[in-house]
Design a protein around this motif. Structure first.
Motif, PDB file in Angstrom:
ATOM      1  N   LEU A  97       0.822  -1.207   0.000  1.00  0.00           N
ATOM      2  CA  LEU A  97       0.000   0.000   0.000  1.00  0.00           C
ATOM      3  C   LEU A  97       0.857   1.258   0.000  1.00  0.00           C
ATOM      4  CD1 LEU A  97      -2.935   1.000   0.061  1.00  0.00           C
ATOM      5  CD2 LEU A  97      -2.764   1.060   2.563  1.00  0.00           C
ATOM      6  N   ARG A  98       1.955   1.222   0.729  1.00  0.00           N
ATOM      7  CA  ARG A  98       2.836   2.397   0.791  1.00  0.00           C
ATOM      8  C   ARG A  98       3.383   2.750  -0.585  1.00  0.00           C
ATOM      9  NH1 ARG A  98       7.959   4.254   1.511  1.00  0.00           N
ATOM     10  NH2 ARG A  98       8.900   2.229   1.022  1.00  0.00           N
ATOM     11  N   GLN A  99       3.573   1.753  -1.421  1.00  0.00           N
ATOM     12  CA  GLN A  99       4.172   1.959  -2.736  1.00  0.00           C
ATOM     13  C   GLN A  99       3.166   2.446  -3.783  1.00  0.00           C
ATOM     14  OE1 GLN A  99       7.357   1.527  -3.859  1.00  0.00           O
ATOM     15  NE2 GLN A  99       8.197   0.958  -1.872  1.00  0.00           N
ATOM     16  N   ILE A 100       1.880   2.504  -3.435  1.00  0.00           N
ATOM     17  CA  ILE A 100       0.852   2.896  -4.402  1.00  0.00           C
ATOM     18  C   ILE A 100       0.884   4.405  -4.611  1.00  0.00           C
ATOM     19  CG2 ILE A 100      -1.632   3.054  -4.840  1.00  0.00           C
ATOM     20  CD1 ILE A 100      -0.601   0.249  -5.180  1.00  0.00           C
ATOM     21  N   VAL A 101       1.293   4.830  -5.794  1.00  0.00           N
ATOM     22  CA  VAL A 101       1.253   6.242  -6.190  1.00  0.00           C
ATOM     23  C   VAL A 101       0.789   6.284  -7.646  1.00  0.00           C
ATOM     24  CG1 VAL A 101       3.023   7.040  -4.592  1.00  0.00           C
ATOM     25  CG2 VAL A 101       3.690   6.214  -6.864  1.00  0.00           C
ATOM     26  N   PRO A 102       0.045   7.308  -8.048  1.00  0.00           N
ATOM     27  CA  PRO A 102      -0.437   7.364  -9.425  1.00  0.00           C
ATOM     28  C   PRO A 102       0.717   7.462 -10.423  1.00  0.00           C
ATOM     29  CG  PRO A 102      -1.609   8.946  -8.039  1.00  0.00           C
ATOM     30  CD  PRO A 102      -0.436   8.450  -7.248  1.00  0.00           C
ATOM     31  N   TYR A 103       0.522   6.869 -11.595  1.00  0.00           N
ATOM     32  CA  TYR A 103       1.456   7.083 -12.695  1.00  0.00           C
ATOM     33  C   TYR A 103       1.493   8.574 -13.047  1.00  0.00           C
ATOM     34  CZ  TYR A 103       1.537   2.068 -14.017  1.00  0.00           C
ATOM     35  OH  TYR A 103       1.706   0.703 -14.047  1.00  0.00           O
ATOM     36  N   PRO A 104       2.579   9.039 -13.674  1.00  0.00           N
ATOM     37  CA  PRO A 104       2.627  10.432 -14.125  1.00  0.00           C
ATOM     38  C   PRO A 104       1.435  10.768 -15.013  1.00  0.00           C
ATOM     39  CG  PRO A 104       4.788   9.419 -14.324  1.00  0.00           C
ATOM     40  CD  PRO A 104       3.839   8.311 -13.964  1.00  0.00           C
ATOM     41  N   GLY A 105       0.822  11.908 -14.741  1.00  0.00           N
ATOM     42  CA  GLY A 105      -0.273  12.396 -15.562  1.00  0.00           C
ATOM     43  C   GLY A 105      -1.641  11.838 -15.226  1.00  0.00           C
ATOM     44  N   VAL A 106      -1.704  10.859 -14.316  1.00  0.00           N
ATOM     45  CA  VAL A 106      -2.998  10.228 -14.022  1.00  0.00           C
ATOM     46  C   VAL A 106      -3.947  11.185 -13.313  1.00  0.00           C
ATOM     47  CG1 VAL A 106      -4.127   8.507 -12.559  1.00  0.00           C
ATOM     48  CG2 VAL A 106      -2.274   7.824 -14.071  1.00  0.00           C
ATOM     49  N   GLU A 107      -3.489  11.795 -12.225  1.00  0.00           N
ATOM     50  CA  GLU A 107      -4.418  12.642 -11.471  1.00  0.00           C
ATOM     51  C   GLU A 107      -4.902  13.818 -12.300  1.00  0.00           C
ATOM     52  OE1 GLU A 107      -5.177  14.598  -7.113  1.00  0.00           O
ATOM     53  OE2 GLU A 107      -3.155  13.907  -7.593  1.00  0.00           O
ATOM     54  N   GLU A 108      -3.994  14.437 -13.051  1.00  0.00           N
ATOM     55  CA  GLU A 108      -4.397  15.570 -13.889  1.00  0.00           C
ATOM     56  C   GLU A 108      -5.424  15.137 -14.934  1.00  0.00           C
ATOM     57  OE1 GLU A 108      -0.172  16.151 -12.418  1.00  0.00           O
ATOM     58  OE2 GLU A 108      -1.355  14.511 -13.301  1.00  0.00           O
ATOM     59  N   THR A 109      -5.243  13.927 -15.456  1.00  0.00           N
ATOM     60  CA  THR A 109      -6.141  13.440 -16.493  1.00  0.00           C
ATOM     61  C   THR A 109      -7.518  13.112 -15.946  1.00  0.00           C
ATOM     62  OG1 THR A 109      -4.288  12.551 -17.762  1.00  0.00           O
ATOM     63  CG2 THR A 109      -6.468  11.692 -18.284  1.00  0.00           C
ATOM     64  N   VAL A 110      -7.575  12.365 -14.851  1.00  0.00           N
ATOM     65  CA  VAL A 110      -8.893  12.007 -14.318  1.00  0.00           C
ATOM     66  C   VAL A 110      -9.613  13.249 -13.784  1.00  0.00           C
ATOM     67  CG1 VAL A 110      -8.260   9.618 -13.832  1.00  0.00           C
ATOM     68  CG2 VAL A 110      -7.975  11.329 -12.049  1.00  0.00           C
ATOM     69  N   LYS A 111      -8.867  14.228 -13.336  1.00  0.00           N
ATOM     70  CA  LYS A 111      -9.486  15.490 -12.912  1.00  0.00           C
ATOM     71  C   LYS A 111     -10.128  16.184 -14.104  1.00  0.00           C
ATOM     72  CE  LYS A 111      -8.483  19.839 -10.516  1.00  0.00           C
ATOM     73  NZ  LYS A 111      -7.410  20.643  -9.851  1.00  0.00           N
ATOM     74  N   ALA A 112      -9.437  16.191 -15.240  1.00  0.00           N
ATOM     75  CA  ALA A 112      -9.980  16.812 -16.452  1.00  0.00           C
ATOM     76  C   ALA A 112     -11.200  16.047 -16.960  1.00  0.00           C
ATOM     77  CB  ALA A 112      -8.905  16.869 -17.528  1.00  0.00           C
ATOM     78  N   VAL A 113     -11.147  14.721 -16.888  1.00  0.00           N
ATOM     79  CA  VAL A 113     -12.295  13.917 -17.304  1.00  0.00           C
ATOM     80  C   VAL A 113     -13.477  14.158 -16.362  1.00  0.00           C
ATOM     81  CG1 VAL A 113     -13.159  11.576 -17.676  1.00  0.00           C
ATOM     82  CG2 VAL A 113     -10.838  12.172 -18.386  1.00  0.00           C
ATOM     83  N   ARG A 114     -13.204  14.229 -15.068  1.00  0.00           N
ATOM     84  CA  ARG A 114     -14.248  14.502 -14.082  1.00  0.00           C
ATOM     85  C   ARG A 114     -14.958  15.823 -14.383  1.00  0.00           C
ATOM     86  NH1 ARG A 114     -17.161  11.593 -10.862  1.00  0.00           N
ATOM     87  NH2 ARG A 114     -18.468  12.415 -12.512  1.00  0.00           N
ATOM     88  N   ALA A 115     -14.206  16.803 -14.874  1.00  0.00           N
ATOM     89  CA  ALA A 115     -14.770  18.123 -15.163  1.00  0.00           C
ATOM     90  C   ALA A 115     -15.792  18.084 -16.293  1.00  0.00           C
ATOM     91  CB  ALA A 115     -13.645  19.101 -15.509  1.00  0.00           C
ATOM     92  N   LEU A 226      -4.875  10.314 -23.081  1.00  0.00           N
ATOM     93  CA  LEU A 226      -6.325  10.162 -23.166  1.00  0.00           C
ATOM     94  C   LEU A 226      -7.011  11.471 -23.508  1.00  0.00           C
ATOM     95  CD1 LEU A 226      -8.844   8.338 -22.725  1.00  0.00           C
ATOM     96  CD2 LEU A 226      -8.754   9.018 -20.304  1.00  0.00           C
ATOM     97  N   LEU A 227      -6.463  12.563 -23.031  1.00  0.00           N
ATOM     98  CA  LEU A 227      -7.098  13.868 -23.268  1.00  0.00           C
ATOM     99  C   LEU A 227      -7.108  14.218 -24.750  1.00  0.00           C
ATOM    100  CD1 LEU A 227      -5.643  15.873 -20.255  1.00  0.00           C
ATOM    101  CD2 LEU A 227      -7.802  14.589 -20.411  1.00  0.00           C
ATOM    102  N   GLY A 228      -6.084  13.767 -25.477  1.00  0.00           N
ATOM    103  CA  GLY A 228      -6.062  13.977 -26.916  1.00  0.00           C
ATOM    104  C   GLY A 228      -7.125  13.180 -27.644  1.00  0.00           C
ATOM    105  N   ILE A 229      -7.497  12.037 -27.081  1.00  0.00           N
ATOM    106  CA  ILE A 229      -8.520  11.197 -27.692  1.00  0.00           C
ATOM    107  C   ILE A 229      -9.899  11.794 -27.494  1.00  0.00           C
ATOM    108  CG2 ILE A 229      -9.670   8.949 -27.521  1.00  0.00           C
ATOM    109  CD1 ILE A 229      -6.946   7.753 -26.759  1.00  0.00           C
ATOM    110  N   ILE A 230     -10.184  12.251 -26.290  1.00  0.00           N
ATOM    111  CA  ILE A 230     -11.533  12.738 -26.001  1.00  0.00           C
ATOM    112  C   ILE A 230     -11.701  14.221 -26.310  1.00  0.00           C
ATOM    113  CG2 ILE A 230     -11.833  10.971 -24.245  1.00  0.00           C
ATOM    114  CD1 ILE A 230     -11.425  13.065 -22.106  1.00  0.00           C
ATOM    115  N   GLY A 231     -10.601  14.867 -26.703  1.00  0.00           N
ATOM    116  CA  GLY A 231     -10.680  16.257 -27.100  1.00  0.00           C
ATOM    117  C   GLY A 231     -10.780  17.223 -25.941  1.00  0.00           C
TER     118      GLY A 231
END
Length: 233
Positions: A97-115, A226-231
């Motif tokens: 569990l300690r080693q679990i960190v998002p891949y680069p760009g994941v949080e920014e991407t899911v935040k943009a998708v959430r928006a 992913l952001l390039g795919i969904i525009g």
């Protein structure tokens, strides 16, 4: 390893009305976390062969996440389980569990998708408590509406049940839904059979260069592709 494919195309058919995400090795590196946990366990036991313990998890004998793999490793080395096995399991779980960190760009991407204001569902073979802990540790819990876990549907991917449950949760048709996952066999192939559009997260598949070709609609080598795919900007 296949060459990096820069995403230049966008969705051109019906607009996406829901997003389904695999979790492990798509949002974060679970394989790497497990390998690190194995090394921590064997050091505690007085050994230095963490890769060998990890091979027990890969063997398929007990399951990829079963701590029975630790018990078998200890038995094969005549390490007494009493007083050590449960402590080894605790060390394994804590370090993983300690080693679990998002891949680069994941949080920014899911935040943009959430928006975009559309449903976002996790589809995972993990049990619900493990899924919650990993999403909380990665800081990604708040971006997803629901998690379809193994204990909810009692079937693991590539069975259709988890994906059908996700479609039921979003209320969308397969062609209106986009799935993002790292496994060609367990994510992409079953989604294609159901008519769900697919994004292969090749960066999370450590053996992508040896996979039999299963055509996904899109291939990404970073989550923010992913952001390039969904525009999305």
């Amino acid at each position: 390893m296949q060459p990096r494919r820069h995403v230049q195309q966008k969705l051109t058919r019906e607009p996406v009305r829901a997003f389904l995400f695999d979790m492990d090795n798509t949002l974060f590196d679970l394989v790497g976390a497990q390998a690190a946990a194995c090394h921590q366990v064997v050091r505690h036991l007085g050994y230095d062969d963490g890769d060998e313990l990890f091979r027990y998890f890969l063997s398929g004998r007990y399951g990829f996440e079963s701590t029975e793999n630790i018990r078998q490793y200890m038995a094969d080395r005549s390490i007494p389980a009493y007083g050590l096995y449960h402590e080894a399991c605790r060390i394994y779980a804590d370090e993983k569990l300690r080693q679990i960190v998002p891949y680069p760009g994941v949080e920014e991407t899911v935040k943009a998708v959430r928006a975009l204001g559309l449903p976002m569902i996790i589809v995972t073979d993990a049990e619900a408590p493990d899924a919650r802990m990993r999403l909380d540790k990665s800081g990604l819990s708040s971006y997803f509406d629901r998690t379809i876990s193994f204990d909810l549907v009692k079937e693991k991917k590539p069975a259709p049940a988890p994906f059908l449950a996700a479609l039921d949760a979003t209320g969308t048709a397969p062609y209106e839904t986009l799935f993002i996952g790292d496994s060609l066999r367990r994510d992409i192939a079953p989604c294609k059979k159901l008519g769900i559009r697919t994004v292969y997260a090749r960066y999370g598949d450590r053996f992508s260069g040896t996979r039999q070709e299963i055509e996904a609609d899109f291939v990404i080598d970073r989550m923010d592709d992913l952001l390039g795919i969904i525009g999305s900007p």
